[in-house]
Design a protein around this motif. Structure first.
Motif, short mmCIF file in Angstrom:
data_model
loop_
_atom_site.label_atom_id
_atom_site.label_comp_id
_atom_site.label_asym_id
_atom_site.label_seq_id
_atom_site.Cartn_x
_atom_site.Cartn_y
_atom_site.Cartn_z
N PHE A 143 38.98 35.54 46.64
CA PHE A 143 39.55 37.04 46.47
C PHE A 143 40.22 37.40 47.73
CE2 PHE A 143 39.15 41.65 46.82
CZ PHE A 143 40.06 41.90 45.81
N LEU A 144 39.60 37.21 48.79
CA LEU A 144 40.13 37.54 50.22
C LEU A 144 41.43 36.84 50.56
CD1 LEU A 144 36.57 37.97 52.00
CD2 LEU A 144 38.10 39.73 51.43
N LYS A 160 39.65 41.06 38.86
CA LYS A 160 40.73 40.19 39.72
C LYS A 160 41.84 39.69 38.87
CE LYS A 160 41.36 35.88 42.28
NZ LYS A 160 41.07 35.01 42.72
N TYR A 162 42.59 45.14 41.50
CA TYR A 162 42.05 44.60 42.81
C TYR A 162 40.77 45.56 43.57
CZ TYR A 162 45.98 41.23 42.29
OH TYR A 162 46.62 40.49 41.62
N GLU A 163 41.41 46.84 43.35
CA GLU A 163 40.53 47.69 44.22
C GLU A 163 39.02 47.85 43.27
OE1 GLU A 163 40.06 52.61 44.94
OE2 GLU A 163 42.05 51.60 44.37
N GLU A 218 37.01 44.45 43.99
CA GLU A 218 36.25 44.29 45.10
C GLU A 218 35.06 45.11 45.24
OE1 GLU A 218 37.11 43.75 49.84
OE2 GLU A 218 38.48 45.25 48.80
N LYS A 246 44.07 39.49 48.77
CA LYS A 246 43.92 40.47 50.11
C LYS A 246 44.68 39.90 51.29
CE LYS A 246 41.33 43.94 50.49
NZ LYS A 246 40.68 44.83 50.90
N TYR A 303 32.72 42.65 43.66
CA TYR A 303 32.19 41.58 44.38
C TYR A 303 31.20 42.16 45.44
CZ TYR A 303 36.01 38.42 43.15
OH TYR A 303 37.00 37.79 42.26
N TYR A 340 34.21 35.41 46.47
CA TYR A 340 34.77 36.53 47.21
C TYR A 340 35.66 35.97 48.36
CZ TYR A 340 34.75 40.98 49.90
OH TYR A 340 35.39 42.18 50.71
#
Length: 247
Positions: free
Chosen positions: A74-75, A42, A47-48, A51, A79, A54, A71
């Motif tokens: 991160f969201l 991250k 990012y892909e 995730e 995202k 995670y 997580y």
């Protein structure tokens, strides 16, 4: 741990990546290691892949509160899926309701994305009640008070954070000096000197939000708004050279 050191302190992302992968090869079912590597991915903006790790970590240990909490961060941060972030923050709190940093993470989420300062303060204070001598928690609550324009109340928490900080917590130290520079005009020369020194050493607090501090400080008559904005940007943004190494 060595990978963390290479990433956080040395900004040597290539070798850090190698040691993260070595750790995973040694402990292929260690959910914590997957989570730590996801944070690294991250931070270097992959990012892909982040995730993916995670979710791998959560598949190994779905009731590990720390994993749900990171997580959720991160969201929301990357995202911008705030509904799902709220879901994972609540999961984390249900698994580990007395973990200080799970409470703190939710406090920051409420403060930053929902602008719900009443409940954010509730969770800041709960985190501090669990670990009153944690420098990061004191620094974060000081920031909350500063952006709420409660400058006098913030002073004791800011001073306490300075007194408790460890030598390796350089990103936190940079944040604290910025708060001093933004909100305490009587120490502005000393604060600027320390900020410049830490920036020169390559210290950053990537992704941290200083925008509300900037707004309040300008509203309260900061003598150099241009430089204030400049420092805020430098502190929270990776330098071009470091980002190139990361990618």
């Amino acid at each position: 741990n060595y990978a963390n050191f290479l990433s956080d302190q040395k900004r040597d992302y290539v070798n850090a990546n190698n040691y993260y992968l070595k750790a995973l090869s040694i402990g292929p079912n260690d959910a914590h290691s997957y989570g730590v590597y996801a944070i690294f991915l991250k931070d270097i903006k992959n990012y892909e892949k982040a995730e993916e790790y995670y979710l791998k970590a959560l598949s190994i240990d779905p009731k590990y509160g720390w994993l749900s909490s990171i997580y959720a961060d991160f969201l929301s941060d990357d995202k911008h899926d705030y509904e799902k972030a709220e879901e994972y923050h609540n999961k984390a709190l249900s698994f580990e309701p007395n973990d200080s940093w799970i409470n703190e993470s939710y406090a920051i989420y409420l403060q930053r994305y929902k602008e719900d300062y009443k409940y954010s303060e509730k969770y800041h204070l709960k985190a501090l009640s669990i670990e009153p001598d944690d420098p990061g928690l004191n620094g974060n609550y000081a920031q909350f008070l500063l952006i709420s324009n409660r400058i006098d109340e913030a002073t004791q928490y800011l001073d306490k954070a300075f007194s408790l900080i460890k030598t390796y917590e350089t990103d936190l130290l940079l944040e604290l000096w910025f708060y001093k520079y933004a909100h305490f005009i009587d120490t502005i020369k000393e604060s600027e000197k320390e900020i410049r020194k830490l920036l020169k050493e390559g210290i950053r607090s990537l992704g941290w939000d200083l925008s509300l501090n900037v707004n309040i400080a300008i509203k309260n008559g900061h003598p150099n708004p241009r430089k204030l904005k400049e420092y805020a940007k430098k502190i929270t943004t990776e330098s071009p050279v470091e980002y190139k190494k990361a990618t």
